[in-house]
Write a protein that holds these residues in place. Structure first.
Motif, mmCIF file in Angstrom:
data_model
loop_
_atom_site.group_PDB
_atom_site.id
_atom_site.type_symbol
_atom_site.label_atom_id
_atom_site.label_comp_id
_atom_site.label_asym_id
_atom_site.label_seq_id
_atom_site.Cartn_x
_atom_site.Cartn_y
_atom_site.Cartn_z
ATOM 1 N N GLY A 45 3.859 -17.073 -10.735
ATOM 2 C CA GLY A 45 2.947 -16.085 -10.175
ATOM 3 C C GLY A 45 3.027 -15.931 -8.676
ATOM 4 O O GLY A 45 2.416 -15.009 -8.113
ATOM 5 N N SER A 46 3.766 -16.799 -7.992
ATOM 6 C CA SER A 46 3.849 -16.721 -6.529
ATOM 7 C C SER A 46 4.439 -15.402 -6.060
ATOM 8 O O SER A 46 3.921 -14.756 -5.142
ATOM 9 C CB SER A 46 4.691 -17.883 -5.983
ATOM 10 N N ALA A 47 5.540 -14.999 -6.680
ATOM 11 C CA ALA A 47 6.188 -13.750 -6.270
ATOM 12 C C ALA A 47 5.314 -12.548 -6.596
ATOM 13 O O ALA A 47 5.197 -11.611 -5.794
ATOM 14 C CB ALA A 47 7.554 -13.624 -6.940
ATOM 15 N N ALA A 48 4.685 -12.562 -7.766
ATOM 16 C CA ALA A 48 3.851 -11.431 -8.167
ATOM 17 C C ALA A 48 2.678 -11.230 -7.227
ATOM 18 O O ALA A 48 2.191 -10.109 -7.047
ATOM 19 C CB ALA A 48 3.350 -11.633 -9.599
ATOM 20 N N ALA A 49 2.224 -12.323 -6.594
ATOM 21 C CA ALA A 49 1.078 -12.244 -5.691
ATOM 22 C C ALA A 49 1.459 -11.773 -4.294
ATOM 23 O O ALA A 49 0.580 -11.541 -3.468
ATOM 24 C CB ALA A 49 0.397 -13.611 -5.598
ATOM 25 N N ASN A 50 2.746 -11.643 -4.041
ATOM 26 C CA ASN A 50 3.219 -11.252 -2.711
ATOM 27 C C ASN A 50 3.702 -9.808 -2.745
ATOM 28 O O ASN A 50 4.765 -9.517 -3.290
ATOM 29 C CB ASN A 50 4.357 -12.175 -2.270
ATOM 30 N N PRO A 51 2.958 -8.863 -2.146
ATOM 31 C CA PRO A 51 3.353 -7.451 -2.231
ATOM 32 C C PRO A 51 4.628 -7.119 -1.482
ATOM 33 O O PRO A 51 5.178 -6.022 -1.648
ATOM 34 C CB PRO A 51 2.149 -6.725 -1.603
ATOM 35 N N ALA A 52 5.099 -8.061 -0.658
ATOM 36 C CA ALA A 52 6.304 -7.800 0.122
ATOM 37 C C ALA A 52 7.585 -8.131 -0.632
ATOM 38 O O ALA A 52 8.672 -7.793 -0.172
ATOM 39 C CB ALA A 52 6.261 -8.589 1.432
ATOM 40 N N ASP B 257 0.812 -1.213 0.000
ATOM 41 C CA ASP B 257 0.000 0.000 0.000
ATOM 42 C C ASP B 257 0.846 1.265 0.000
ATOM 43 O O ASP B 257 0.542 2.229 -0.708
ATOM 44 C CB ASP B 257 -0.935 0.001 1.211
ATOM 45 N N VAL B 258 1.907 1.270 0.783
ATOM 46 C CA VAL B 258 2.770 2.460 0.837
ATOM 47 C C VAL B 258 3.453 2.693 -0.509
ATOM 48 O O VAL B 258 3.488 3.818 -1.029
ATOM 49 C CB VAL B 258 3.815 2.320 1.968
#
Length: 437
Positions: free
Chosen positions: A368-375, A87-88
């Protein structure tokens, strides 16, 4: 925004722990210009490991929301949630600006007009210029042909002695960077990058080091000289062909290019570490071999698996360990002027949320695992995401392709890596050495 409540307040003791285990080791390693001695000590002591453990404990104790550190005269909030990170970073440049006090002080030593340290008014056209020249979103840049040729020519002799160390690699890498960015005539201009290195070392000290204006003027003048030639097949040519200049003086352009050169240094570190991972993980090496086996490396290629290996190298050992944002208005994080600190090694190696935290798993960048993780933010994220990310991945993957094609090599010294043990929290690229038959 995910954060809707007031940040928790850290105790004085926990604030001191963050300073000692997170901030000081990060500064000691060199944020703007890596320090070989600092990074060697960090690897020996594995300093990122206790930092990650500390932030896990703070999240458990204070909750997953932001944690306000007790810093006199400042409002500094530590992000502890992946959702908050997303979000930031998505809310740039308003209300969370990439241009923070520390960043302006550090980058001001060599790129005072760079887009990352620009105010809201200047930022938009400078960002647009960066995107026009660097072409984010395109796996193959319009100039990928000459870029691939430059990489191949410089990589061709790297294994001639049967060994490869950082000093040998970095000479070839900087020749590639100068050819890609400035053209053939700049290939041998070590003096340009030596001046930049000295200014970047000053930048490590941010506002604690006086600016060397004379040296910066000499560096900028020399850089502009290369840019004005606009040599075919270089980013300098793309700059000359860019749209209407507006406020874009050559001084402003040079500051954007100074940042590209700075970022390409980190890309070299990423590439060398990825080579170490491939040398020590047979299954990954076999898949990489299959990708390049029938490839004509004189023709630009996308090499998705090698790109994933480069991205995984950044996840495991972030070259930007701290992402900073500064609020331009009152938010749930605090009053205008609040600094948000995102410690990327924590989110990239969080054992509580990543089952692969300490493993080499390039597949997460393909499924897609990394793309789904906003961190997971190897190139930051949101509107301020690195505009050169695709060009960097092209250069890194093409260099890796040249280094591994038709060649067996081993990691001879510098670290103990492999699939049978957790990967180290910190990896010193300066002392890695490879051998080949």
């Amino acid at each position: 925004m995910a954060t809707t409540t007031e940040p928790a307040i850290a105790s004085v003791q926990d604030t001191v722990r963050v300073a000692l285990r997170v901030v000081l080791p990060t500064l000691a390693g060199g944020v703007i210009k890596r320090r070989p001695l600092g990074l060697a000590a960090a690897q020996k002591l594995q300093l990122d490991r206790p930092a990650v453990r500390l932030l896990c404990r703070l999240r458990s104790q204070y909750g997953p929301g932001p944690l306000r550190l007790r810093v006199p005269g400042r409002t500094i909030d530590l992000a502890l949630s992946g959702d908050d990170v997303g979000d930031v970073l998505a809310a740039a440049p308003v209300p969370f600006s990439p241009s923070t006090k520390e960043k302006r002080a550090a980058l001001g030593h060599f790129q005072p007009h760079g887009v990352l340290v620009s105010g809201a008014v200047e930022r938009a056209p400078r960002r647009e210029f960066n995107e026009e020249v660097l072409e984010p979103g395109k796996p193959l840049h319009d100039l990928a042909g000459p870029f691939a040729a430059a990489i191949g020519e410089e990589a061709a002799s790297l294994w001639d002695g049967g060994t490869l160390d950082w000093d040998t690699f970095t000479v070839a890498w900087w020749r590639i960077v100068r050819r890609v960015t400035l053209g053939e005539s700049a290939a041998g201009d070590d003096g340009l990058t030596d001046m930049l290195a000295r200014l970047r070392k000053d930048g490590n000290w941010a506002y604690a080091h006086l600016r060397r204006d004379r040296l910066h003027d000499q560096f900028r003048t020399r850089l502009i000289g290369h840019l004005e030639r606009a040599e075919p097949g270089s980013l300098a040519e793309a700059i000359a062909a860019a749209g209407p200049a507006g406020e874009r003086t050559m001084e402003v352009v040079a500051d954007q290019v100074a940042h590209w050169l700075f970022a390409f240094d980190a890309a070299g570190i990423v590439t060398f570490r990825a080579l170490a991972l491939l040398a020590t993980h047979p299954a990954a090496r076999e898949r990489a071999d299959e990708e390049v086996a029938d490839a004509d490396l004189t023709v630009p290629g996308q090499f998705p698996y090698l790109r994933a290996c480069a991205l995984e190298s950044v996840r495991l050992w972030p070259t930007t360990p701290a992402l900073l944002r500064e609020s331009t208005a009152d938010t749930a994080w605090g009053p205008a002027g609040t600094t948000v600190l995102i410690f990327t090694p924590f989110f990239h190696r969080d054992p509580e949320s990543l089952p692969y935290a300490d493993r080499f798993e390039p597949g997460i960048w393909l499924d897609g695992s990394a793309a789904a993780n906003p961190a997971l933010v190897p190139f930051s994220a949101g509107p301020a995401i690195c505009p050169g990310r695709d060009l960097v991945l092209f250069c890194a993957s093409t260099m890796l392709a040249w280094l591994i094609k038709d060649r067996r090599f081993e990691l001879a010294s510098g670290a103990v890596l492999g699939p049978e043990r957790p990967l180290p929290a910190t990896l010193d690229n300066f002392h890695l050495k490879f051998s080949t038959a």
